[in-house]
Design a protein around this motif. Structure first.
Motif, PDB file in Angstrom:
ATOM      1  N   ALA A  23       6.224  -4.907   5.455  1.00  0.00           N
ATOM      2  CA  ALA A  23       5.048  -4.933   4.598  1.00  0.00           C
ATOM      3  C   ALA A  23       4.230  -3.671   4.800  1.00  0.00           C
ATOM      4  O   ALA A  23       4.118  -3.170   5.924  1.00  0.00           O
ATOM      5  CB  ALA A  23       4.202  -6.161   4.909  1.00  0.00           C
ATOM      6  N   SER A  24       3.660  -3.167   3.718  1.00  0.00           N
ATOM      7  CA  SER A  24       2.820  -1.985   3.809  1.00  0.00           C
ATOM      8  C   SER A  24       1.791  -2.021   2.685  1.00  0.00           C
ATOM      9  O   SER A  24       1.866  -2.859   1.780  1.00  0.00           O
ATOM     10  CB  SER A  24       3.674  -0.715   3.708  1.00  0.00           C
ATOM     11  N   GLY A  25       0.835  -1.088   2.747  1.00  0.00           N
ATOM     12  CA  GLY A  25      -0.143  -0.955   1.685  1.00  0.00           C
ATOM     13  C   GLY A  25      -1.517  -1.497   2.023  1.00  0.00           C
ATOM     14  O   GLY A  25      -2.442  -1.383   1.214  1.00  0.00           O
ATOM     15  N   GLY A  26      -1.674  -2.088   3.184  1.00  0.00           N
ATOM     16  CA  GLY A  26      -2.979  -2.593   3.565  1.00  0.00           C
ATOM     17  C   GLY A  26      -3.959  -1.462   3.832  1.00  0.00           C
ATOM     18  O   GLY A  26      -3.587  -0.291   3.886  1.00  0.00           O
ATOM     19  N   GLY A  27      -5.221  -1.828   3.977  1.00  0.00           N
ATOM     20  CA  GLY A  27      -6.249  -0.836   4.243  1.00  0.00           C
ATOM     21  C   GLY A  27      -7.619  -1.417   4.004  1.00  0.00           C
ATOM     22  O   GLY A  27      -7.791  -2.637   3.947  1.00  0.00           O
TER      23      GLY A  27
END
Length: 122
Positions: free
Chosen positions: A4-8
């Motif tokens: 999972a990626s794209g958090g912030g």
């Protein structure tokens, strides 16, 4: 394996797009779901998508979040708009073959990504 990626960090009312990518295999035949876990709370179902494209959403995100899949890229996305502070959590993608009655149950999934943190704050 799922990643999972794209958090912030996003402001209230803002948007983010999360990605769930598979390595070493294809997502084509796997039901992919997003769960989230806020501090001190249990991991909860957010959204899910079947290989056919059929989608499921938690009531709290309906109309704000959209799950989609790009089989050519082997990625499942979670587009999140109109974020609010209650969306702050670690978001996990998960893979499995749940039946309709178990879509929202963690136990129905056997592949899990490592999680990506989403913080909604002004």
């Amino acid at each position: 394996q799922l990643q999972a990626s794209g958090g912030g960090l996003a402001q209230p009312g803002g948007s983010l797009r999360l990605s769930c990518a598979a390595s070493g295999g294809t997502l084509d035949y796997i039901f992919i779901a997003w769960f989230r876990q806020a501090p001190g709370r249990e991991r909860q179902f957010v959204a899910g998508i079947r290989p056919t494209g059929a989608t499921y959403y938690a009531d709290s995100v309906k109309g704000r979040f959209t799950i989609s899949r790009d089989n050519a890229k082997n990625i499942v996305y979670l587009q999140m708009i109109t974020l609010n502070t209650e969306d702050t959590a670690v978001y996990y993608c998960a893979g499995g073959r749940p039946i309709t009655s178990t879509v929202r149950q963690r136990e129905a999934y056997y592949y899990w990504g490592q999680g990506t943190l989403v913080t909604v704050s002004s």
